[in-house]
Every structure is written in structure tokens, then in C-alpha cells.
Design an enzyme around this catalytic site. Structure first.
Site, PDB file in Angstrom:
ATOM      1  CE  LYS A   1     -21.776  68.679 -38.964  1.00  0.00           C
ATOM      2  NZ  LYS A   1     -20.499  68.783 -38.232  1.00  0.00           N
TER       3      LYS A   1
ATOM      4  CD  GLU B   1     -20.151  64.457 -40.264  1.00  0.00           C
ATOM      5  OE1 GLU B   1     -20.481  64.885 -41.383  1.00  0.00           O
ATOM      6  OE2 GLU B   1     -20.972  64.123 -39.385  1.00  0.00           O
TER       7      GLU B   1
ATOM      8  CG  HIS C   1     -16.234  70.546 -43.630  1.00  0.00           C
ATOM      9  ND1 HIS C   1     -16.860  70.647 -44.851  1.00  0.00           N
ATOM     10  CD2 HIS C   1     -17.053  69.801 -42.857  1.00  0.00           C
ATOM     11  CE1 HIS C   1     -18.015  69.997 -44.814  1.00  0.00           C
ATOM     12  NE2 HIS C   1     -18.146  69.464 -43.608  1.00  0.00           N
TER      13      HIS C   1
END
Length: 332
Positions: free
Chosen positions: A125, A195, A199
Site C-alpha cells: 500500500k 494498516e 493512515h
């Protein structure tokens, strides 16, 4: 490759939600056979192919493929041990969480050091994680490894669509990727959700990785199960820049993850805005069907890129490629 008689022997590293979905995707395929898979505590390897139902059932009931009879092996260094037995495995899908942010590059280095030769694909990513792989380009080439990075949904399917749609334009003004993900049970995709939390404003990857399940639950209670992500550090930007489509500053990625409902909170799409040679400003939009799951949109492309990588590897091409530089081949 399309007329091949023997299926390509492939492996999957990581057997959480994404790894198990990868096994489901491969089950009906004739052109690929899953022969190797690893999790944190062990691995399973069978040249004739793993029994996918047994593999998934064993992992879910006992917590590791190492308990799978007769092909499982318990190991504290499962990835390294499996690589050591995988000289006949043509390629691996790295269905691994990039936690910490250096993890994918460290796995690539293990393959380089082992002397193994073949194809690696990931569903990475973060931009900074891909930049670490870029630094390994020469090492991968010298090791005889064909590595295709960013092969999931985004980066991956949507990035490739943007690269294709860009051909209508003389200049690209903006690439905007917006995703909607619906997950009925977040615990099936714990690493992926962490994950995503990394962000969020005020969070780092390290903080998200350190969160307990209870702390994740508390956060999701506060947000009603929704994670709203804006201006993410997503590798679509560096991948499109490497492909010569546009500068990374013209690429934005964001979306909404619903951790309580399988239905997508919004339709996943990519919009490519540019100027044609006639001077017209226009936007192409590519929208994914709402019925396709995150797993379908990640694992399908990953194996398509693995098949393409296998053909390139047979032709002698080694080194690093991205999902915007090669067209995936459909695995039937």
C-alpha cells in the site's frame, strides 16, 4: 502460457484473511496450483498441491498451517524455512501486512539471499514501502527474481486502469482513487484494518501495529465501525510516476472502510482527468462492481500479475516492475 498443460506451482506468504481468500481464488483454477503457504508459526509445502479446504480448516482451528497433515511444519522462521524448500515454486504472492513499513523489503531480501529464482508479487500500500523496493532493483535483477509490486486493488487494478485511461490524454491533470470496502467481521482482516488505522490522522503505522484488539474495538466503537481515510500515503502515486503517467502530486487516494457490514459504503472508482490533444478537458471514470469484494479485487489481479511475471521470467526479464508497467494475464 495460455496453452500450457502443467499448472504453475505457486505459493502464498501470509494466511490471514487475504491469504485464505487467495487459496479460495486458486481452488478452481487450472493454470495455477497452490503448493506452498506460510503463516507466522509454520508452513505447508506439497509439490502435488495443498488440500485447500484442509489448509483453511487447520489454520482456523489450530492457528497455523504447521499443523496440516502431512505437509505442515511448525517453525519460528517459517518464511525462511519455506523459501529453502521452494526451488520448484515458480512464484509467490506476498499476502503479508506491511507492518512494520520495512517488512516487505525485508522479505524480498530473504528471497535474494536464499538463491531462489522466480516471480514475486505483492499487494503493498504505502509509497515509502515501494520506495524501499526500488532501492533493491539491482539486487533483484542480479538474483534472477522478477518482482511486480502494487498488484492488489489499489495500488493494482485501479492503478492499471488509470495508466490505460491516461492514453486518451496529452496531459494528465489528476488521478483520483476512491474506494469503499465492506467487511462483515474486521477480525478476519486484522492486519489490513491496522494498516488502514495507520493512515488515520494522529496515527502512525507503528502505533497501529502496537494496538491490541481491544483498543481497535474501542476505536471502531467511536467511529461506528467506519474508517474514513483521506489523502493517504498510497503507492499509486509513485507507481504512476514511475510509469511516466503524471507526477505523484497529481494522484490522490482515499475511501471509507466499513468494518461491520459486508456491503460497500460507496462504490470504488478511479477518475482520470486530463487534456486531450484537441485541448478538451475530460474525465474517464472506471468503477468496480459493488458485488466484488476487496479479496476478489486484490487476489484476482495479484495472480494475474504473477502469471504475467512468470512469462517475463521465462523470457529472461528480472528486476522490479509495477502494476502500471505490465498487463496482468487472466488465470483460467
Amino acid at each position: 502460457m495460455t496453452n500450457q498443460v502443467n499448472p504453475i506451482p505457486v505459493g502464498v506468504l501470509g494466511f490471514g484473511g487475504l491469504g485464505q481468500a487467495a487459496a479460495h481464488v486458486l481452488a478452481p483454477k487450472q493454470q495455477m496450483r497452490l503448493v506452498a503457504a506460510a503463516d507466522k508459526k509454520g508452513y505447508a509445502y506439497s509439490p502435488e498441491g495443498l488440500d485447500l479446504k484442509d489448509a483453511i480448516a487447520t489454520y482456523q482451528s489450530q492457528g497455523s498451517l504447521g499443523y496440516l497433515e502431512p505437509s505442515g511444519v511448525l517453525s519460528e522462521q517459517s518464511i525462511a524455512d519455506l523459501i529453502g524448500r521452494s526451488q520448484n515454486v515458480a512464484g509467490f504472492f506476498l499476502a503479508l501486512p506491511n507492518l512494520p513499513n520495512t517488512f516487505m523489503a525485508s522479505v524480498a531480501k530473504q528471497f535474494v539471499a536464499s538463491g531462489w529464482q522466480g516471480v514475486l508479487v505483492d499487494a503493498i500500500k504505502r509509497t515509502s514501502a515501494v520506495e524501499q523496493l526500488i532501492e533493491l532493483q539491482s539486487e533483484l535483477k542480479e538474483a534472477g527474481i522478477t518482482y511486480v509490486t502494487g498488484c492488489g486493488a489499489t495500488p493494482g487494478l485501479l492503478t492499471a486502469a488509470a495508466a490505460l485511461a491516461a492514453q486518451s490524454y496529452a496531459e494528465i491533470h489528476q488521478v483520483k482513487i476512491t474506494f469503499g470496502v465492506g467487511i462483515g467481521n474486521w477480525e478476519a482482516y486484522r492486519a489490513t484494518i491496522r494498516e488502514d488505522i495507520g493512515h488515520l490522522p494522529g496515527y502512525t503505522i507503528a502505533q497501529a501495529q502496537a494496538m491490541t484488539d481491544a483498543e481497535v474495538e474501542t476505536l471502531l466503537e467511536e467511529t461506528n465501525g467506519l474508517l474514513t481515510l483521506e489523502d493517504m500515503e498510497h503507492a499509486d502515486d509513485v507507481i504512476l510516476e514511475m510509469a511516466g503517467i503524471c507526477g505523484r502530486d497529481r494522484v490522490t487516494v482515499g475511501g471509507v472502510v466499513d468494518t461491520r457490514n459486508a456491503k460497500k459504503p460507496l462504490s470504488t472508482n478511479v477518475q482520470i482527468t486530463g487534456r486531450t490533444f484537441e485541448g478538451k478537458i475530460s474525465t474517464h471514470t472506471f468503477t468496480l462492481g459493488d458485488e466484488t469484494s476487496m479479496a476478489a479485487n486484490v487476489c484476482g489481479p495479484a495472480f494475474g500479475y504473477l502469471k504475467a511475471g512468470a512469462q517475463l521470467h521465462q523470457q529472461g526479464f528480472c528486476g522490479l516492475l509495477t502494476s502500471a508497467q505490465v498487463m496482468p494475464h487472466f488465470v483460467s
